[in-house]
Design an enzyme around this catalytic site. Structure first.
Site, PDB file in Angstrom:
ATOM      1  N   LYS A 143       0.831  -1.208   0.000  1.00 26.40           N
ATOM      2  CA  LYS A 143       0.000   0.000   0.000  1.00 26.40           C
ATOM      3  C   LYS A 143       0.875   1.273   0.000  1.00 26.40           C
ATOM      4  O   LYS A 143       0.580   2.234  -0.719  1.00 26.40           O
ATOM      5  CB  LYS A 143      -0.923  -0.036   1.232  1.00 26.40           C
ATOM      6  CG  LYS A 143      -1.587   1.266   1.598  1.00 26.40           C
ATOM      7  CD  LYS A 143      -2.580   1.747   0.555  1.00 26.40           C
ATOM      8  CE  LYS A 143      -3.205   3.068   1.015  1.00 26.40           C
ATOM      9  NZ  LYS A 143      -3.971   3.707  -0.051  1.00 26.40           N
ATOM     10  N   LYS A 198       1.326  11.933   5.626  1.00 20.92           N
ATOM     11  CA  LYS A 198       1.587  10.771   6.500  1.00 20.92           C
ATOM     12  C   LYS A 198       2.029   9.564   5.677  1.00 20.92           C
ATOM     13  O   LYS A 198       3.001   8.893   6.020  1.00 20.92           O
ATOM     14  CB  LYS A 198       0.312  10.425   7.283  1.00 20.92           C
ATOM     15  CG  LYS A 198       0.391   9.101   8.049  1.00 20.92           C
ATOM     16  CD  LYS A 198      -0.978   8.457   8.272  1.00 20.92           C
ATOM     17  CE  LYS A 198      -1.642   7.993   7.000  1.00 20.92           C
ATOM     18  NZ  LYS A 198      -2.841   7.173   7.151  1.00 20.92           N
TER      19      LYS A 198
HETATM   20  P1  NAD Z   1     -11.084  10.598   7.434  1.00 17.37           P
HETATM   21  O1  NAD Z   1     -10.247  11.563   8.188  1.00 17.37           O
HETATM   22  O2  NAD Z   1     -12.067  11.082   6.424  1.00 17.37           O
HETATM   23  O3  NAD Z   1     -11.889   9.652   8.463  1.00 17.37           O
HETATM   24  C1  NAD Z   1     -11.342   9.167   9.655  1.00 17.37           C
HETATM   25  C2  NAD Z   1     -12.478   8.984  10.643  1.00 17.37           C
HETATM   26  O4  NAD Z   1     -11.925   8.448  11.864  1.00 17.37           O
HETATM   27  C3  NAD Z   1     -13.180  10.295  11.021  1.00 17.37           C
HETATM   28  O5  NAD Z   1     -14.578  10.169  10.850  1.00 17.37           O
HETATM   29  C4  NAD Z   1     -12.801  10.506  12.482  1.00 17.37           C
HETATM   30  O6  NAD Z   1     -13.815  11.171  13.238  1.00 17.37           O
HETATM   31  C5  NAD Z   1     -12.606   9.069  12.942  1.00 17.37           C
HETATM   32  N1  NAD Z   1     -11.805   8.968  14.162  1.00 17.37           N
HETATM   33  C6  NAD Z   1     -10.678   9.646  14.496  1.00 17.37           C
HETATM   34  N2  NAD Z   1     -10.252   9.273  15.724  1.00 17.37           N
HETATM   35  C7  NAD Z   1     -11.135   8.335  16.172  1.00 17.37           C
HETATM   36  C8  NAD Z   1     -11.218   7.572  17.362  1.00 17.37           C
HETATM   37  N3  NAD Z   1     -10.311   7.687  18.335  1.00 17.37           N
HETATM   38  N4  NAD Z   1     -12.246   6.701  17.491  1.00 17.37           N
HETATM   39  C9  NAD Z   1     -13.180   6.560  16.500  1.00 17.37           C
HETATM   40  N5  NAD Z   1     -13.146   7.262  15.351  1.00 17.37           N
HETATM   41  C10 NAD Z   1     -12.132   8.141  15.187  1.00 17.37           C
HETATM   42  O7  NAD Z   1     -10.038   9.583   6.765  1.00 17.37           O
HETATM   43  P2  NAD Z   1     -10.262   8.684   5.460  1.00 17.37           P
HETATM   44  O8  NAD Z   1      -9.916   9.486   4.261  1.00 17.37           O
HETATM   45  O9  NAD Z   1     -11.570   7.993   5.559  1.00 17.37           O
HETATM   46  O10 NAD Z   1      -9.056   7.623   5.654  1.00 17.37           O
HETATM   47  C11 NAD Z   1      -9.118   6.615   6.643  1.00 17.37           C
HETATM   48  C12 NAD Z   1      -7.906   5.690   6.443  1.00 17.37           C
HETATM   49  O11 NAD Z   1      -7.955   5.134   5.117  1.00 17.37           O
HETATM   50  C13 NAD Z   1      -6.568   6.420   6.556  1.00 17.37           C
HETATM   51  O12 NAD Z   1      -5.630   5.557   7.140  1.00 17.37           O
HETATM   52  C14 NAD Z   1      -6.214   6.713   5.104  1.00 17.37           C
HETATM   53  O13 NAD Z   1      -4.820   6.855   4.914  1.00 17.37           O
HETATM   54  C15 NAD Z   1      -6.773   5.498   4.398  1.00 17.37           C
HETATM   55  N6  NAD Z   1      -7.192   5.687   2.989  1.00 17.37           N
HETATM   56  C16 NAD Z   1      -7.860   6.814   2.587  1.00 17.37           C
HETATM   57  C17 NAD Z   1      -8.235   6.940   1.234  1.00 17.37           C
HETATM   58  C18 NAD Z   1      -8.976   8.158   0.707  1.00 17.37           C
HETATM   59  O14 NAD Z   1      -9.005   8.340  -0.519  1.00 17.37           O
HETATM   60  N7  NAD Z   1      -9.584   8.986   1.553  1.00 17.37           N
HETATM   61  C19 NAD Z   1      -7.944   5.916   0.342  1.00 17.37           C
HETATM   62  C20 NAD Z   1      -7.307   4.769   0.795  1.00 17.37           C
HETATM   63  C21 NAD Z   1      -6.922   4.665   2.121  1.00 17.37           C
END
Ligand code: NAD
Length: 304
Positions: free
Chosen positions: A171, A240
């Protein structure tokens, strides 16, 4: 009757991935620290709980999609964490946290008889919505076989190994390439804007030629030419990921000349635009420096 599934982290990715599980008939128990995020998923049919532990009291298998390695550790191993739940047996981690954190967390969970399944994804919010993500999985063969139906709901599955952390390595490599494509395409597109070339025409030419990539094919048309900067991936998360990748390469003794430059570019974009900016706004950094914007319908600049 399908197994009861938990989902913690209902942001850009988790909201859409959990909704797919509900649609497929799974009883889904959810938690997010953001109440509005919980409400949106409750409207789709999920059951909201007040803590991660409560989700783990109701679900045999818990999916997580959380921003950083530190938050993943807290949610799984903290005082109100998954590890204290009565029902949970497996955790599928869809987050990007790097190989070391994945291996450490797997070991800590194993001590409580909970199996950690490393399963980062790629394909953005569009892929999460449609179930067309690339799902990279590393875990024991038995867990992989029994969790296949869940992976297939999310997209195309790649079983890359039996150790936690291996899928994270794949990844990080994927994201380094994707982020590099966006960075270098921004430099190239701003150069075209400076000499007055219509950005759409320039994209069309590149996309018919050998320079095409995911930035020129998707990110520029959808979120940069439109000026909306809304692709759905935060600048803080983008930085990150590149940082995790270059740190990992450093540990392995693999040189990353280009990767290091890309990491620095996203570090500057993050410090000037903030964690919440969309990562496509990295192009603005080049635009501001050069004094030429890459926008649809904009009178082409013929600047110095
Ligand atoms: P985001 O910031 O949109 O969502 C993260 C969620 O986690 C938020 O709703 C936040 O309130 C919640 N959160 C934070 N701390 C928390 C806690 N202690 N307990 C419960 N909930 C909590 O992030 P995202 O874009 O959805 O990405 C999530 C993961 O997926 C990351 O690791 C990211 O690198 C990965 N990712 C993102 C994408 C993308 O295109 N957005 C694609 C592939 C992978």
């Amino acid at each position: 009757m399908p197994i009861s599934v938990g989902f913690i982290g209902l942001g850009n990715m988790g909201s859409r991935m959990s909704a797919r599980l509900v649609q497929e008939g799974y009883p889904v128990h959810v938690f997010d620290t953001n109440a509005q995020a919980c409400e949106r998923v409750a409207e789709k049919g999920a059951v909201v709980h007040a803590t991660s532990k409560a989700v783990a009291d109701h679900s045999e298998c818990i999916c997580i999609s959380l921003p950083t390695p530190r938050i993943v550790r807290d949610v799984l191993l903290g005082s109100d964490g998954v590890v204290h739940g009565g029902k949970v047996r497996r955790v599928i981690d869809f987050s990007t946290i790097g190989p070391q954190a994945a291996a450490d967390i797997a070991e800590a969970l194993a001590a409580h008889d909970i199996e950690y399944v490393d399963a980062p994804v790629s394909g953005g919010i569009a892929g999460a919505e449609k179930g067309s993500l690339a799902v990279m999985v590393s875990c024991g063969a038995e867990a992989y076989e029994s969790l296949k139906p869940i992976f297939h709901i999310m997209g195309k599955v790649f079983y890359v190994g039996d150790r936690a952390g291996q899928a994270q390595t794949v990844k990080l490599a994927n994201n380094l390439l994707s982020m590099t494509a966006l960075a270098i395409s921004s430099e190239a597109m701003v150069m075209g804007a400076k000499v007055g070339i219509d950005p759409q025409l320039m994209l069309d030419a590149i996309n018919a030629g050998s320079g095409r990539n995911t930035a020129t094919q998707e990110k520029f048309p959808r979120s940069i030419l439109t000026g909306t900067f809304d692709f759905g991936f935060g600048m803080g998360l983008a930085h990150k990921d590149v940082k995790l990748c270059v740190d990992e390469a450093d540990k392995l003794g693999v040189p990353m000349f280009v990767g290091s430059a890309v990491r620095e570019l996203y570090a500057v974009a993050r410090s000037t635009q903030g964690d919440e900016a969309d990562f496509t706004a990295v192009c603005k950094l080049i635009e501001d420096w050069a004094g030429g914007a890459v926008r649809q319908g904009q009178t082409p600049s013929t600047g110095s």
